[in-house]
Design a protein around this motif. Sequence first.
Motif, PDB file in Angstrom:
ATOM      1  N   SER A 180       0.807  -1.218   0.000  1.00 57.10           N
ATOM      2  CA  SER A 180       0.000   0.000   0.000  1.00 57.10           C
ATOM      3  C   SER A 180       0.840   1.268   0.000  1.00 57.10           C
ATOM      4  CB  SER A 180      -0.937   0.007   1.217  1.00 57.10           C
ATOM      5  OG  SER A 180      -0.227   0.223   2.420  1.00 57.10           O
ATOM      6  N   SER A 181       2.130   1.140   0.316  1.00 60.13           N
ATOM      7  CA  SER A 181       3.015   2.303   0.371  1.00 60.13           C
ATOM      8  C   SER A 181       3.697   2.598  -0.952  1.00 60.13           C
ATOM      9  CB  SER A 181       4.084   2.088   1.449  1.00 60.13           C
ATOM     10  OG  SER A 181       5.015   1.081   1.047  1.00 60.13           O
ATOM     11  N   TRP A 182       3.411   1.825  -1.978  1.00 57.01           N
ATOM     12  CA  TRP A 182       4.159   1.941  -3.228  1.00 57.01           C
ATOM     13  C   TRP A 182       3.712   3.080  -4.137  1.00 57.01           C
ATOM     14  CZ3 TRP A 182       4.316  -3.937  -4.886  1.00 57.01           C
ATOM     15  CH2 TRP A 182       5.188  -4.626  -4.019  1.00 57.01           C
ATOM     16  N   GLY A 183       2.593   3.681  -3.837  1.00 56.45           N
ATOM     17  CA  GLY A 183       2.115   4.755  -4.699  1.00 56.45           C
ATOM     18  C   GLY A 183       0.625   4.952  -4.518  1.00 56.45           C
ATOM     19  N   ASP A 184      -0.052   5.191  -5.617  1.00 51.11           N
ATOM     20  CA  ASP A 184      -1.497   5.446  -5.593  1.00 51.11           C
ATOM     21  C   ASP A 184      -2.233   4.116  -5.583  1.00 51.11           C
ATOM     22  OD1 ASP A 184      -3.961   6.639  -5.683  1.00 51.11           O
ATOM     23  OD2 ASP A 184      -3.851   7.173  -7.818  1.00 51.11           O
ATOM     24  N   VAL A 185      -2.233   3.456  -4.428  1.00 51.53           N
ATOM     25  CA  VAL A 185      -2.774   2.110  -4.274  1.00 51.53           C
ATOM     26  C   VAL A 185      -4.063   2.177  -3.460  1.00 51.53           C
ATOM     27  CG1 VAL A 185      -2.339  -0.239  -3.445  1.00 51.53           C
ATOM     28  CG2 VAL A 185      -0.441   1.152  -4.311  1.00 51.53           C
ATOM     29  N   VAL A 186      -5.110   1.534  -3.955  1.00 52.96           N
ATOM     30  CA  VAL A 186      -6.371   1.442  -3.234  1.00 52.96           C
ATOM     31  C   VAL A 186      -6.481   0.033  -2.653  1.00 52.96           C
ATOM     32  CG1 VAL A 186      -8.890   1.579  -3.374  1.00 52.96           C
ATOM     33  CG2 VAL A 186      -7.465   3.125  -4.751  1.00 52.96           C
ATOM     34  N   VAL A 187      -6.557  -0.057  -1.333  1.00 55.95           N
ATOM     35  CA  VAL A 187      -6.688  -1.341  -0.646  1.00 55.95           C
ATOM     36  C   VAL A 187      -8.169  -1.597  -0.376  1.00 55.95           C
ATOM     37  CG1 VAL A 187      -6.036  -2.704   1.368  1.00 55.95           C
ATOM     38  CG2 VAL A 187      -4.423  -1.032   0.410  1.00 55.95           C
ATOM     39  N   MET A 188      -8.623  -2.798  -0.731  1.00 54.59           N
ATOM     40  CA  MET A 188     -10.038  -3.134  -0.616  1.00 54.59           C
ATOM     41  C   MET A 188     -10.215  -4.437   0.149  1.00 54.59           C
ATOM     42  SD  MET A 188     -11.245  -2.408  -4.530  1.00 54.59           S
ATOM     43  CE  MET A 188     -10.313  -1.270  -5.549  1.00 54.59           C
ATOM     44  N   ALA A 189     -11.254  -4.474   0.965  1.00 53.98           N
ATOM     45  CA  ALA A 189     -11.641  -5.687   1.681  1.00 53.98           C
ATOM     46  C   ALA A 189     -13.097  -5.527   2.084  1.00 53.98           C
ATOM     47  CB  ALA A 189     -10.772  -5.908   2.913  1.00 53.98           C
ATOM     48  N   HIS A 190     -13.729  -6.630   2.434  1.00 52.82           N
ATOM     49  CA  HIS A 190     -15.125  -6.569   2.865  1.00 52.82           C
ATOM     50  C   HIS A 190     -15.247  -5.726   4.137  1.00 52.82           C
ATOM     51  CE1 HIS A 190     -19.052  -7.892   4.396  1.00 52.82           C
ATOM     52  NE2 HIS A 190     -19.327  -8.212   3.140  1.00 52.82           N
ATOM     53  N   ARG A 191     -16.379  -5.090   4.270  1.00 53.49           N
ATOM     54  CA  ARG A 191     -16.657  -4.250   5.436  1.00 53.49           C
ATOM     55  C   ARG A 191     -16.413  -4.988   6.750  1.00 53.49           C
ATOM     56  NH1 ARG A 191     -21.200  -4.460   8.200  1.00 53.49           N
ATOM     57  NH2 ARG A 191     -22.278  -5.544   6.503  1.00 53.49           N
ATOM     58  N   LEU A 192     -16.764  -6.270   6.816  1.00 54.38           N
ATOM     59  CA  LEU A 192     -16.632  -7.018   8.059  1.00 54.38           C
ATOM     60  C   LEU A 192     -15.185  -7.416   8.360  1.00 54.38           C
ATOM     61  CD1 LEU A 192     -19.788  -9.309   7.837  1.00 54.38           C
ATOM     62  CD2 LEU A 192     -19.506  -7.194   9.148  1.00 54.38           C
ATOM     63  N   GLU A 193     -14.290  -7.283   7.398  1.00 57.28           N
ATOM     64  CA  GLU A 193     -12.865  -7.589   7.613  1.00 57.28           C
ATOM     65  C   GLU A 193     -12.048  -6.347   7.938  1.00 57.28           C
ATOM     66  OE1 GLU A 193     -11.808 -11.313   6.704  1.00 57.28           O
ATOM     67  OE2 GLU A 193     -13.830 -10.955   7.470  1.00 57.28           O
ATOM     68  N   ALA A 194     -12.589  -5.175   7.615  1.00 57.74           N
ATOM     69  CA  ALA A 194     -11.780  -3.962   7.599  1.00 57.74           C
ATOM     70  C   ALA A 194     -11.170  -3.639   8.957  1.00 57.74           C
ATOM     71  CB  ALA A 194     -12.621  -2.792   7.095  1.00 57.74           C
ATOM     72  N   ALA A 195     -11.941  -3.757  10.039  1.00 61.16           N
ATOM     73  CA  ALA A 195     -11.420  -3.381  11.356  1.00 61.16           C
ATOM     74  C   ALA A 195     -10.262  -4.279  11.781  1.00 61.16           C
ATOM     75  CB  ALA A 195     -12.542  -3.421  12.395  1.00 61.16           C
ATOM     76  N   VAL A 196     -10.326  -5.562  11.444  1.00 58.77           N
ATOM     77  CA  VAL A 196      -9.220  -6.474  11.766  1.00 58.77           C
ATOM     78  C   VAL A 196      -7.986  -6.103  10.950  1.00 58.77           C
ATOM     79  CG1 VAL A 196      -8.440  -8.864  11.774  1.00 58.77           C
ATOM     80  CG2 VAL A 196     -10.804  -8.334  12.374  1.00 58.77           C
ATOM     81  N   ILE A 197      -8.168  -5.853   9.666  1.00 58.19           N
ATOM     82  CA  ILE A 197      -7.038  -5.522   8.793  1.00 58.19           C
ATOM     83  C   ILE A 197      -6.381  -4.218   9.238  1.00 58.19           C
ATOM     84  CG2 ILE A 197      -6.430  -4.876   6.419  1.00 58.19           C
ATOM     85  CD1 ILE A 197      -8.661  -6.887   5.535  1.00 58.19           C
ATOM     86  N   ARG A 198      -7.176  -3.284   9.714  1.00 60.92           N
ATOM     87  CA  ARG A 198      -6.620  -2.010  10.195  1.00 60.92           C
ATOM     88  C   ARG A 198      -5.958  -2.148  11.573  1.00 60.92           C
ATOM     89  NH1 ARG A 198     -12.149   0.573   8.497  1.00 60.92           N
ATOM     90  NH2 ARG A 198     -11.673   1.403   6.423  1.00 60.92           N
ATOM     91  N   GLY A 199      -6.144  -3.283  12.216  1.00 58.41           N
ATOM     92  CA  GLY A 199      -5.579  -3.481  13.543  1.00 58.41           C
ATOM     93  C   GLY A 199      -6.404  -2.867  14.654  1.00 58.41           C
TER      94      GLY A 199
END
Length: 231
Positions: free
Chosen positions: A77-96
């Motif tokens: 995600s740090s490489w440039g203009d990158v959009v990271v996508m995941a299901h709404r129910l996964e997002a809080a876990v992925i964000r830590g």
Amino acid sequence: MEIIEVRPQLHLLLLEFGQAYLWNDAGVLTLVDSGIATSGGEIAEAVERLGFRRSDVRKVVLTHFHEDHAGGAAEVSSWGDVVVMAHRLEAAVIRGEVPAPPPNFTDEERALHRSLGAHLLPPAPPCRVDRELEDGDVIDFGGGAQVIATPGHTDGSIAIHLPAAQVLFTGDTVAHVDGQVIPGVFNLDRDEMLRSFGKLAALGPRLACVGHGAPIENAHQALGAAADLAV
């Protein structure tokens, strides 16, 4: 790390642990899953060996939060203009923001988990989620990629269906082990996962790109047969 051409637009990246898929739309790259936390360098090498730059990766689609699928996303995600996508129910876990719920192991799965050393995988670093997906959403790659909710492996597991290309990214709802197409293991809710497996089989894809194992050709037949056996 090995790169396998599955289709002219699609490559499988066999990482040190786990795997990811790279889709090319005229030089604009989409990464489906991202391996473990140390996979960023391997993914960068693959991108460059295929003749692209890291900044050509514009989308990262995560099928679920497990560390062998979402672990490399923070670096990519740090490489440039990158959009990271995941299901709404996964997002809080992925964000830590919240801890990941552990699987409900069967006895066989608990032994398998120990034998694989899966509990020793490095934790996935927190990663932003720029777009929270829902069932039925369409992502702009591969001629229109449809988000298919496949709860069971995790609550917010998704598959990605490319109808124009007849390609299906299954996440861990489907595995391909020793030549056998099987439902995934290490689930939160196995019964729900089996219902999701049947939903994917009904799509009738020509190619299924699974979370673990080789992509499945003639997947419309293989998934249907496996779904019948799993009932």
